[in-house]
Motif scaffolding. Structure first.
Motif, PDB file in Angstrom:
ATOM      1  N   LEU A  63     -22.914 -57.736 -16.475  1.00 40.32           N
ATOM      2  CA  LEU A  63     -22.045 -58.909 -16.600  1.00 40.32           C
ATOM      3  C   LEU A  63     -21.353 -58.946 -17.965  1.00 40.32           C
ATOM      4  N   ILE A  64     -22.130 -58.730 -19.010  1.00 37.98           N
ATOM      5  CA  ILE A  64     -21.590 -58.868 -20.367  1.00 37.98           C
ATOM      6  C   ILE A  64     -20.657 -57.701 -20.700  1.00 37.98           C
ATOM      7  N   VAL A  65     -20.987 -56.505 -20.195  1.00 36.74           N
ATOM      8  CA  VAL A  65     -20.103 -55.347 -20.418  1.00 36.74           C
ATOM      9  C   VAL A  65     -18.823 -55.511 -19.595  1.00 36.74           C
ATOM     10  N   GLY A  66     -18.967 -56.006 -18.360  1.00 40.60           N
ATOM     11  CA  GLY A  66     -17.791 -56.221 -17.507  1.00 40.60           C
ATOM     12  C   GLY A  66     -16.816 -57.201 -18.132  1.00 40.60           C
ATOM     13  N   ALA A  67     -17.363 -58.267 -18.766  1.00 41.50           N
ATOM     14  CA  ALA A  67     -16.505 -59.272 -19.394  1.00 41.50           C
ATOM     15  C   ALA A  67     -15.757 -58.686 -20.590  1.00 41.50           C
ATOM     16  N   MET A  68     -16.316 -57.624 -21.176  1.00 39.79           N
ATOM     17  CA  MET A  68     -15.661 -56.989 -22.335  1.00 39.79           C
ATOM     18  C   MET A  68     -14.516 -56.064 -21.903  1.00 39.79           C
ATOM     19  N   LEU A  69     -14.606 -55.503 -20.699  1.00 43.07           N
ATOM     20  CA  LEU A  69     -13.619 -54.485 -20.283  1.00 43.07           C
ATOM     21  C   LEU A  69     -12.159 -54.937 -20.369  1.00 43.07           C
ATOM     22  N   PRO A  70     -11.796 -56.164 -19.917  1.00 42.74           N
ATOM     23  CA  PRO A  70     -10.393 -56.569 -20.055  1.00 42.74           C
ATOM     24  C   PRO A  70      -9.906 -56.558 -21.508  1.00 42.74           C
ATOM     25  N   TYR A  71     -10.814 -56.854 -22.464  1.00 45.31           N
ATOM     26  CA  TYR A  71     -10.414 -56.828 -23.882  1.00 45.31           C
ATOM     27  C   TYR A  71     -10.151 -55.389 -24.331  1.00 45.31           C
TER      28      TYR A  71
END
Length: 763
Positions: free
Chosen positions: A575-583
């Motif tokens: 979850l936390i890595v996925g949220a970083m991907l758009p950045y």
């Protein structure tokens, strides 16, 4: 379970007929546009036999030279766009073949390339076709989707470059004529894309059925490759085209407007042709592929869920084709809606342009609501069951009507909220323009705040539509809600393509040296187009969120995950890595635009300094070098962001398994939507704040202008910062969230069988 009102034969006839009607209508519009001649000759006569009155005659200008000049400029733009797309497609073609091989190897290895029939995933008592067949057909579907996506983008670009100079020439007869030419050309693209997407998918389903027979579970699982192909090409089209257009735009603006004080699209600016080419490859070819990808994926998500519900189990082909019937109805509804803009009402004044485009959205949504009711009534049994994470949920047909309708109306809400925040007719953009009094820094602060604030209502609209449609019809409800939002895709694309065509028309008017009154008309068309482009991006992002969630649900079912529990470490790290991907993705695309723009600025400065006579207008700038800089930079720079999106699901699924991957998908969806909306709207607001000051239409705007004043320079800087936000990072993010979800769904059989290698080693 009772039968549907619509017989099977009628379904099999209606879908291809609707697609053919769409294609014929597109060709008819194209013929009407082609009547505007690009060869100098006598002025056309109007309906009543009196010659159309041209501004040029009134001002005593030589009409002949202007037409020749327009044709030359149009030719240069068309050549630049075609050569860029051919170069891009060569690289993308290599990727396409490589990825097709990868799909075959991954999916074929699920059962060790065996050709034996295997127990079905959802009904263990039945036997389904071998995994090898799924691998072969998924690969074929992937290639079909990819090719359709490329063709959609290419056709759109060809039509836009065909229409731009014709719009300029029609502007001499009045703003109404120019509007109709630009809008018709947009409609050609919208209808061709909607009809092609529908007919290719329909033919693919019928051809695959010849092999699969009654194994609909396998059939529709392999069809998901179509959505993957469409979106993976859209990613490269969007990122590559976005980098191209913004490198040229930023280079042309910074040196031309800020340093040299020459107007936009001045022929003395060496980057001017590259800038106009960019509008076509980014905003038209990229947008076309993007919306085609959304359409293909929402159809695939709905079909996958339906194939394991009572429609698929009972082999009810009419009910199964419900998503395709909605799209067919959409084409007919959009056709009627388009006639309102081109034939039923005529635009007489500049103020009528934006309302006319907004009416298109309202009329198509209202008519489509009736259309959905009809399709739901005739194509669905009155009650049926929908697969809902392991159990079957009882659903009535009216509940599905509400699912589609809420998606459709949520799209309209997102569109109008986007318009409120990006149109210079309302206070948010006027406040941003006002902040330019104190320089670029306050402009940037106000613009960022506006973008963040503009996320609130669209997110509530998406959240409500998700809650309602899931409560009524589980994941199938969300998939058809996404389809509802995209059902008026032909009108949406027509409005969207209208913007860049008008923008190009203004550029051609400036370069051909036409009078300022014509430039005022094309500017008015362009300003309306800017806002409608923002509305189009809002639609694309909203539908991407719903599509991505529907695909996520299908993935979770296919990968046999019972629940996605955020409290388990496997899921939470995802979850936390996925949220970083758009950045990470946005950082890559923004930096790519920055470094490409840097090269462009240096080249434009070099030409101004080293070629004597450019500023006086006696020497011709070297346009070709600038076009080459944009092309080379965008091809080179589109590969790393593309690789990030395409490889993430493969690496996570293989090494960490399906639970972590489900976390990554949820995280990227949640953060990607917010960044995409705020980036698009911030950029759109800065652009229109600059146009607000330039137009000087109100007392307030005149106190900030004229062009070249300090507030105007601050507005140009804001616009330049916003360019990569609204045309590269923002629009590409919606492809990121959809593409990772559809890719995970296609590879789900492999991940479920062989995924999570790291956890297996350490356990």
């Amino acid at each position: 379970m009772e039968a549907t009102i619509l017989p099977l034969l009628a379904t099999e006839i209606l879908i291809p007929v609707a697609a053919v009607v769409g294609i014929v209508f597109a060709l008819a519009q194209w013929l009407l546009v082609s009547k505007v001649k690009l060869t100098p000759g006598k002025t056309g006569s109007s309906k009543d036999g009196v010659s159309d009155f041209l501004i040029e005659e009134e001002e005593g200008l030589n009409d002949h030279n202007v037409v020749v000049k327009c044709a030359e400029i149009q030719n240069a733009i068309s050549e630049g766009a075609t050569s860029f797309l051919f170069t891009e497609y060569q690289y993308v073609g290599i990727f396409m073949v490589a990825f097709a091989v990868l799909i075959f190897l991954f999916l074929g290895s699920v059962e060790g390339f065996s050709t034996k029939s295997q127990p079905c995933t959802y009904g263990k008592d039945k036997y389904c076709k071998p995994a090898l067949a799924n691998a072969v057909f998924s690969t074929v579907a992937f290639l079909l989707g990819a090719i359709t996506s490329l063709v959609s983008g290419f056709l759109g670009m060809k039509i836009a470059t065909y229409a731009n100079a014709r719009t300029t020439l029609e502007a001499r007869k009045g703003v109404g004529k120019a509007f109709i030419t630009a809008f018709r050309s947009g409609a050609v693209m919208g209808f061709l894309l909607a009809a092609n997407g529908l007919v290719v998918l329909y033919i693919a389903i019928n051809l695959f059925k010849l092999y699969y027979g009654d194994d609909w579970e396998g059939l529709f699982e392999s069809i998901t490759g179509y959505g993957l192909g469409g979106s993976s090409m859209a990613l490269f089209g969007r990122v590559g085209g976005g980098i191209y257009t913004k490198a040229a735009d930023v280079g042309a603006d910074l040196v031309g407007k800020v340093e040299r004080n020459i107007p936009e699209d001045d022929p003395r600016n060496p980057a001017v042709i590259a800038d106009n080419v960019g509008d076509n490859v980014g905003d038209i070819a990229g947008m076309g592929s993007d919306l085609f990808g959304s359409y293909a994926e929402s159809s695939c998500a709905a079909l996958v869920v339906a194939s394991i519900s009572s429609f698929g189990v009972n082999l009810d082909f009419t009910a199964m084709c419900y998503p395709l019937l909605i799209s067919s109805m959409g084409i007919i509804v959009c056709l009627i809606t388009t006639l309102f803009a081109t034939d039923f009402f005529e635009i007489k004044a500049v103020e009528e342009i934006e309302p006319a485009l907004k009416k298109q959205l309202i009329i198509s949504t209202a008519l489509m609501t009736i259309g959905i009711a009809i399709v739901t009534w005739v194509a669905l049994p009155s009650s049926f069951t929908i697969f809902n994470f392991g159990e079957q949920k009882q659903v009535k047909n009216w509940q599905l009507f509400f699912c589609v309708a809420i998606g459709l109306w949520a799209g309209l809400v997102i569109g109008f909220v986007t318009e409120y925040y990006t149109s210079n007719a309302y206070s948010p953009v006027q406040d941003v323009a006002d902040s330019c009094r104190t320089g670029a820094a306050t402009n940037v602060i106000f613009g960022l705040a506006l973008g963040y604030k503009s996320v609130i209502i669209p997110i509530f609209a998406i959240a409500i539509s998700i809650f309602v449609s899931f409560s009524l019809a589980a994941m199938y409800g969300i998939a058809v809600a996404a389809l509802g939002m995209l059902s008026t895709i032909a009108t949406g694309l027509a409005i969207d393509a209208y913007g860049p065509i008008s923008d190009n028309a203004g550029g051609i008017a400036e370069m051909a040296g036409m009078s300022h009154r014509i430039r005022e008309r094309t500017d008015a068309l362009d300003a309306a187009g800017n806002t409608t482009a923002a509305i189009g991006k809002g639609f694309a992002i909203g539908s991407a969120a719903l599509v991505s969630l529907a695909l996520f649900g299908a993935f979770v079912s296919r990968a046999a995950i019972s629940t996605v529990d955020v409290l388990t470490p496997k899921v939470f790290i995802g979850l936390i890595v996925g949220a970083m991907l758009p950045y990470w993705f946005s950082a890559m695309t923004m930096k790519s635009v920055g470094s490409a723009a840097l090269k462009m600025v240096e080249e434009v400065r070099r030409q101004f300094n080293n070629i004597p006579g450019i500023m006086e207008g006696t020497a011709r700038p070297d346009y070709a070098t600038c076009v080459k800089i944009s092309t080379d930079a965008s091809i080179k720079e589109m590969i790393p962001p593309g690789a990030l999106v395409m490889l993430t699901p493969l690496i996570v699924g293989t090494l960490f398994g399906v639970e972590t991957l489900s976390g990554v998908l949820a995280g990227s969806l949640v953060s990607g939507v917010q960044i995409a909306i705020s980036a698009s709207n911030t950029g759109g607001a800065w652009d229109n704040a600059k146009k607000y000051i330039e137009a000087g239409a109100s007392e307030h705007a005149r106190t900030l202008g004229p062009k070249g004043s300090d507030p105007h320079k601050a507005a140009v800087i804001g616009d330049t910062i916003g360019d990569p936000l609204k045309d590269t990072s923002g629009p590409s993010l919606n492809i990121l969230i959809k593409l990772m979800a559809v890719e995970s769904l296609v590879f789900a059989p492999f991940f479920a069988t062989h995924g999570g290698l790291l956890f297996k080693i350490f356990n």
